[in-house]
Design a protein around this motif. Sequence first.
Motif, PDB file in Angstrom:
ATOM      1  N   GLY A  30       0.873  -1.166   0.000  1.00 52.91           N
ATOM      2  CA  GLY A  30       0.000   0.000   0.000  1.00 52.91           C
ATOM      3  C   GLY A  30       0.903   1.207   0.000  1.00 52.91           C
ATOM      4  N   ASP A  31       0.336   2.414  -0.116  1.00 52.77           N
ATOM      5  CA  ASP A  31       1.156   3.587   0.096  1.00 52.77           C
ATOM      6  C   ASP A  31       2.344   3.655  -0.865  1.00 52.77           C
ATOM      7  OD1 ASP A  31       2.134   5.848   1.415  1.00 52.77           O
ATOM      8  OD2 ASP A  31       3.399   4.632   2.726  1.00 52.77           O
ATOM      9  N   SER A  32       2.120   3.255  -2.123  1.00 54.37           N
ATOM     10  CA  SER A  32       3.254   3.265  -3.042  1.00 54.37           C
ATOM     11  C   SER A  32       3.458   4.657  -3.627  1.00 54.37           C
ATOM     12  CB  SER A  32       3.061   2.233  -4.149  1.00 54.37           C
ATOM     13  OG  SER A  32       1.957   2.591  -4.923  1.00 54.37           O
ATOM     14  N   VAL A  33       4.621   4.825  -4.235  1.00 52.30           N
ATOM     15  CA  VAL A  33       5.034   6.108  -4.793  1.00 52.30           C
ATOM     16  C   VAL A  33       5.201   5.914  -6.293  1.00 52.30           C
ATOM     17  CG1 VAL A  33       7.021   7.642  -4.918  1.00 52.30           C
ATOM     18  CG2 VAL A  33       6.186   6.888  -2.700  1.00 52.30           C
ATOM     19  N   LYS A  34       4.524   6.733  -7.112  1.00 49.07           N
ATOM     20  CA  LYS A  34       4.638   6.583  -8.563  1.00 49.07           C
ATOM     21  C   LYS A  34       5.429   7.735  -9.165  1.00 49.07           C
ATOM     22  CE  LYS A  34       2.033   5.928 -12.831  1.00 49.07           C
ATOM     23  NZ  LYS A  34       0.839   6.412 -13.558  1.00 49.07           N
ATOM     24  N   LEU A  35       6.600   7.407  -9.676  1.00 48.28           N
ATOM     25  CA  LEU A  35       7.458   8.412 -10.309  1.00 48.28           C
ATOM     26  C   LEU A  35       7.754   7.971 -11.746  1.00 48.28           C
ATOM     27  CD1 LEU A  35       9.927   8.942  -7.300  1.00 48.28           C
ATOM     28  CD2 LEU A  35       7.940  10.332  -7.890  1.00 48.28           C
ATOM     29  N   ALA A  36       6.750   7.355 -12.382  1.00 44.18           N
ATOM     30  CA  ALA A  36       6.976   6.668 -13.660  1.00 44.18           C
ATOM     31  C   ALA A  36       6.403   7.380 -14.877  1.00 44.18           C
ATOM     32  CB  ALA A  36       6.388   5.256 -13.584  1.00 44.18           C
ATOM     33  N   SER A  37       5.494   8.328 -14.698  1.00 40.98           N
ATOM     34  CA  SER A  37       4.800   8.882 -15.864  1.00 40.98           C
ATOM     35  C   SER A  37       4.910  10.401 -15.977  1.00 40.98           C
ATOM     36  CB  SER A  37       3.327   8.464 -15.851  1.00 40.98           C
ATOM     37  OG  SER A  37       3.226   7.061 -15.947  1.00 40.98           O
ATOM     38  N   ASN A  38       5.864  10.989 -15.248  1.00 38.09           N
ATOM     39  CA  ASN A  38       6.158  12.427 -15.382  1.00 38.09           C
ATOM     40  C   ASN A  38       4.970  13.308 -15.037  1.00 38.09           C
ATOM     41  OD1 ASN A  38       8.491  11.282 -16.383  1.00 38.09           O
ATOM     42  ND2 ASN A  38       7.950  11.647 -18.516  1.00 38.09           N
ATOM     43  N   GLU A  39       4.126  12.804 -14.133  1.00 39.58           N
ATOM     44  CA  GLU A  39       2.922  13.547 -13.751  1.00 39.58           C
ATOM     45  C   GLU A  39       3.240  14.608 -12.702  1.00 39.58           C
ATOM     46  OE1 GLU A  39       0.275   9.507 -14.428  1.00 39.58           O
ATOM     47  OE2 GLU A  39       1.246   9.935 -12.532  1.00 39.58           O
ATOM     48  N   ASP A  86      15.236  -3.812 -15.866  1.00 39.80           N
ATOM     49  CA  ASP A  86      13.973  -4.492 -15.546  1.00 39.80           C
ATOM     50  C   ASP A  86      14.028  -5.082 -14.137  1.00 39.80           C
ATOM     51  OD1 ASP A  86      12.995  -3.809 -17.991  1.00 39.80           O
ATOM     52  OD2 ASP A  86      12.962  -5.847 -18.827  1.00 39.80           O
ATOM     53  N   ALA A  87      15.211  -5.616 -13.779  1.00 34.04           N
ATOM     54  CA  ALA A  87      15.353  -6.212 -12.439  1.00 34.04           C
ATOM     55  C   ALA A  87      15.276  -5.116 -11.375  1.00 34.04           C
ATOM     56  CB  ALA A  87      16.683  -6.961 -12.336  1.00 34.04           C
ATOM     57  N   VAL A  88      15.897  -3.970 -11.645  1.00 29.95           N
ATOM     58  CA  VAL A  88      15.839  -2.855 -10.685  1.00 29.95           C
ATOM     59  C   VAL A  88      14.398  -2.356 -10.563  1.00 29.95           C
ATOM     60  CG1 VAL A  88      16.573  -0.465 -10.284  1.00 29.95           C
ATOM     61  CG2 VAL A  88      18.239  -2.197 -11.008  1.00 29.95           C
ATOM     62  N   PHE A  89      13.719  -2.276 -11.704  1.00 32.12           N
ATOM     63  CA  PHE A  89      12.304  -1.888 -11.694  1.00 32.12           C
ATOM     64  C   PHE A  89      11.511  -2.814 -10.771  1.00 32.12           C
ATOM     65  CE2 PHE A  89       8.102  -2.983 -13.347  1.00 32.12           C
ATOM     66  CZ  PHE A  89       7.462  -1.755 -13.328  1.00 32.12           C
ATOM     67  N   ASP A  90      11.696  -4.137 -10.928  1.00 34.89           N
ATOM     68  CA  ASP A  90      10.952  -5.114 -10.106  1.00 34.89           C
ATOM     69  C   ASP A  90      11.273  -4.961  -8.629  1.00 34.89           C
ATOM     70  OD1 ASP A  90       9.508  -6.332 -12.118  1.00 34.89           O
ATOM     71  OD2 ASP A  90      11.105  -7.765 -12.597  1.00 34.89           O
ATOM     72  N   ARG A  91      12.556  -4.752  -8.318  1.00 36.30           N
ATOM     73  CA  ARG A  91      12.932  -4.663  -6.900  1.00 36.30           C
ATOM     74  C   ARG A  91      12.406  -3.364  -6.281  1.00 36.30           C
ATOM     75  NH1 ARG A  91      18.430  -7.243  -8.112  1.00 36.30           N
ATOM     76  NH2 ARG A  91      17.869  -9.423  -7.868  1.00 36.30           N
ATOM     77  N   LEU A  92      12.434  -2.296  -7.071  1.00 32.72           N
ATOM     78  CA  LEU A  92      11.873  -1.031  -6.554  1.00 32.72           C
ATOM     79  C   LEU A  92      10.366  -1.179  -6.325  1.00 32.72           C
ATOM     80  CD1 LEU A  92      13.783   1.649  -8.668  1.00 32.72           C
ATOM     81  CD2 LEU A  92      13.919   1.318  -6.190  1.00 32.72           C
ATOM     82  N   LEU A  93       9.722  -1.902  -7.222  1.00 32.98           N
ATOM     83  CA  LEU A  93       8.289  -2.137  -7.101  1.00 32.98           C
ATOM     84  C   LEU A  93       7.986  -2.844  -5.785  1.00 32.98           C
ATOM     85  CD1 LEU A  93       5.977  -1.472  -8.933  1.00 32.98           C
ATOM     86  CD2 LEU A  93       6.192  -3.718  -9.991  1.00 32.98           C
ATOM     87  N   ALA A  94       8.798  -3.830  -5.475  1.00 35.01           N
ATOM     88  CA  ALA A  94       8.599  -4.569  -4.222  1.00 35.01           C
ATOM     89  C   ALA A  94       8.768  -3.645  -3.016  1.00 35.01           C
ATOM     90  CB  ALA A  94       9.582  -5.737  -4.142  1.00 35.01           C
ATOM     91  N   GLU A  95       9.498  -2.538  -3.213  1.00 35.29           N
ATOM     92  CA  GLU A  95       9.678  -1.545  -2.141  1.00 35.29           C
ATOM     93  C   GLU A  95       8.589  -0.477  -2.207  1.00 35.29           C
ATOM     94  OE1 GLU A  95      12.681  -0.761  -0.130  1.00 35.29           O
ATOM     95  OE2 GLU A  95      14.045  -2.344  -0.824  1.00 35.29           O
TER      96      GLU A  95
END
Length: 365
Positions: A31-40, A316-325
């Motif tokens: 929960g409480d994730s942070v989205k820094l992926a779409s330049n919003e 891609d691996a860094v993306f997945d690990r950051l996602l898990a965080e």
Amino acid sequence: MTLSIPDYILAIEPYKPGKPIEELEREHGIGDSVKLASNENPLGPSPKALAAIGEHLATLHRYPDGGGFALTAKLAAKYGIAASAIVLGNGSDDVIVMLSRALLRPGDEALLPRPSFLMYAISVQSVGARPVFVPLNDALAIDLEAMRQRVTPRTRLVFLCNPNNPTGTVISADALDAFLQGLPPEITVVLDEAYIEFVRALNCAAGLNFLDRGRPVVTLRTFSKAYGLAGLRIGYGIMPPALAAILHRVRQPFNAGSLAQAGAAAALDDEAFLQQTIRLVHSGLDDLFARLDAIGVRYFPTQANFFLIDVRTDADAVFDRLLAEGVIVRSMRSYGYPHYIRVNAGLPAENDRFVTALGRVLKAT
Ligand SMILES: *Cc1c(COP(=O)(O)O)cnc(C)c1O
């Protein structure tokens, strides 16, 4: 089922949007994730835009103003140009599609920098024209000289992204001037300025300065980024009125919704919100850079609200690990940078979560 589909449609690589935040949280049990992926815009929408949208809800049974009169007039006044030079779109994506439909015949060529915004190639291919990809230079900037060399008698359209997504580099006014002078005058040049509000470089080209040069130059702007209205879908193109008249022929009559028109017009009046956004992004970037320097992570300078980071391992691996965080960024593998991620500046607490998580992830790889 038998479908008879043109080859050029089958050749299109479908656009892969980032997953919605709710979906990712469910998949990863976070929960409480942070989205820094779409330049919003990390601040959300302009409060003035929200109020204007609320006021227009009761008229939703009516079609929108198909001519976009009020918003167009406001934009014309802001830039000191004729209203007939402006074409509104359901996002600037819509104007990109209109340009391809209006200007390209099957077999025509459009020059596109690579990597850059994926919509250019999709729109060009969707009308049976040929995208001619021109690699960025070693500084990850659009290589105007290489683009000029790829011009053929079939070239009709050139897309330039300034600042370029995903690299954050800009084209200087002098470089654009020289490029235009070396280009056959009937080729339309599109400057996509989705991130122009964030630019700090003083020599950056501005498409509007090339509007009256007697050649087709189109400037694209959007309310999706600095104005915080990505979900509303509203953008526009500024171009010579003769070209705008052509775009109106292929435009859907009600392509800009009534809430979008009302929200965008109010957002234009909310100069304080825009300035607050720009300040937040600049201080966020400066803070992120300082903290990445401190942990020895290599990144690329930017003129936009996002930047590239070289993670020196599989992105891609860094993306997945950051996602898990609980931190959502964009892997640049599909853009041809298997070791880079793209991240946009967020709120101070979001930037902090990102750098802390990245430090942990990179230490573990
Ligand atoms: C986000 C973005 C846009 C904006 O698209 P909209 O359809 O207006 O939301 C346009 N160009 C680039 C390069 C972008 O990154």
